[in-house]
Write a protein that holds these residues in place. Structure first.
Motif, PDB file in Angstrom:
ATOM      1  N   CYS A 169      19.460 -15.000  28.979  1.00 58.14           N
ATOM      2  CA  CYS A 169      17.754 -13.613  29.843  1.00 58.14           C
ATOM      3  C   CYS A 169      16.968 -13.577  29.266  1.00 58.14           C
ATOM      4  N   VAL A 170      17.061 -13.884  27.704  1.00 56.81           N
ATOM      5  CA  VAL A 170      15.800 -13.132  27.107  1.00 56.81           C
ATOM      6  C   VAL A 170      15.090 -14.666  26.446  1.00 56.81           C
ATOM      7  N   LEU A 171      16.259 -16.095  27.018  1.00 54.95           N
ATOM      8  CA  LEU A 171      15.435 -17.308  26.665  1.00 54.95           C
ATOM      9  C   LEU A 171      13.697 -17.772  27.441  1.00 54.95           C
ATOM     10  N   PRO A 172      13.277 -16.746  28.601  1.00 55.92           N
ATOM     11  CA  PRO A 172      12.163 -17.305  28.914  1.00 55.92           C
ATOM     12  C   PRO A 172      10.650 -16.642  27.625  1.00 55.92           C
ATOM     13  N   PRO A 229       9.495 -21.436  28.311  1.00 51.41           N
ATOM     14  CA  PRO A 229       9.380 -21.942  30.104  1.00 51.41           C
ATOM     15  C   PRO A 229      10.179 -22.514  30.843  1.00 51.41           C
ATOM     16  N   ALA A 230      11.068 -23.617  29.574  1.00 47.54           N
ATOM     17  CA  ALA A 230      11.863 -24.482  30.548  1.00 47.54           C
ATOM     18  C   ALA A 230      13.554 -23.279  30.388  1.00 47.54           C
ATOM     19  N   ALA A 231      13.349 -22.438  30.379  1.00 44.16           N
ATOM     20  CA  ALA A 231      14.655 -21.140  30.465  1.00 44.16           C
ATOM     21  C   ALA A 231      14.852 -21.128  31.579  1.00 44.16           C
ATOM     22  N   VAL A 232      13.769 -21.009  32.169  1.00 44.39           N
ATOM     23  CA  VAL A 232      13.741 -20.053  33.416  1.00 44.39           C
ATOM     24  C   VAL A 232      14.807 -21.278  34.649  1.00 44.39           C
ATOM     25  N   THR A 292      10.936 -12.068  33.065  1.00 43.05           N
ATOM     26  CA  THR A 292      11.252 -12.197  31.708  1.00 43.05           C
ATOM     27  C   THR A 292       9.945 -12.889  31.080  1.00 43.05           C
ATOM     28  N   TYR A 293       9.878 -13.921  32.080  1.00 45.98           N
ATOM     29  CA  TYR A 293       9.028 -14.669  31.405  1.00 45.98           C
ATOM     30  C   TYR A 293       7.176 -14.497  31.908  1.00 45.98           C
ATOM     31  N   PHE A 294       6.910 -13.985  32.148  1.00 44.34           N
ATOM     32  CA  PHE A 294       5.688 -13.332  32.938  1.00 44.34           C
ATOM     33  C   PHE A 294       5.590 -12.158  31.951  1.00 44.34           C
ATOM     34  N   LEU A 295       6.526 -11.440  32.006  1.00 39.89           N
ATOM     35  CA  LEU A 295       6.164 -10.041  30.613  1.00 39.89           C
ATOM     36  C   LEU A 295       6.355 -10.779  28.894  1.00 39.89           C
TER      37      LEU A 295
END
Length: 162
Positions: A47-50, A54-57, A92-95
């Motif tokens: 879950c840290v990958l985003p 972005p493809a991690a989401v 996570t992506y947005f932060l």
């Protein structure tokens, strides 16, 4: 040509992340860690990958969906587990530029949603606060500790930019 977020590379990255999520969930399942009131899904470290991709989401969403289907989860878990993961991955992506706060969305979304699934999908009793605590602690271990170690390793490799 118009730029698209759905490039072959992004689709491949998402697919690899989904496959890793499923494999790590299977390993945790073999160890008796991936489900129940006390759970430490090794796959949640992803879950840290985003923060990096972005493809991690979508990869995390699909990975959780497949893992829940393949490990025999009830319908409510197949629906809501991936939604909890998606909410966490988007947060996570947005932060992503704030490493410590970026770890909180997957921890919090799972600590809130998974106990509801345990209660209403699996009939695991009325001890909601206990389940919030145990699922939250499992997420802190998976995302907070293991995810932080994964993030540090990726940063040391220098192959992914924050």
């Amino acid at each position: 040509m118009k730029h698209s977020a759905f490039t072959t590379r992004a689709l491949a990255q998402g697919a690899v992340i989904a496959a890793l999520y499923v494999a790590l969930t299977y390993i945790a399942s073999l160890l008796g860690l991936s489900s129940g009131v006390i759970q430490v899904r090794l796959s949640e470290a992803l879950c840290v990958l985003p923060m990096f991709l972005p493809a991690a989401v979508p990869g995390l969403y699909v990975g959780c969906l497949l893992a829940n289907i393949l490990t025999g989860c009830v319908a409510l878990d197949i629906l809501m587990g991936p939604i909890a993961t998606l909410i966490g991955a988007l947060g996570t992506y947005f932060l992503r530029r704030h490493p410590i706060p970026a770890l909180l969305p997957p921890i919090l979304s799972n600590a809130v949603i998974v106990p509801l699934v345990l209660r209403f999908g699996y009939g695991m009793g009325d001890a909601m606060w206990y389940m919030v605590l145990t699922v939250g602690v499992g997420e802190v271990i998976s995302v907070g500790i293991l995810g932080s170690l994964l993030r540090a390793a990726l940063l040391r490799q220098g192959r992914l930019a924050v």
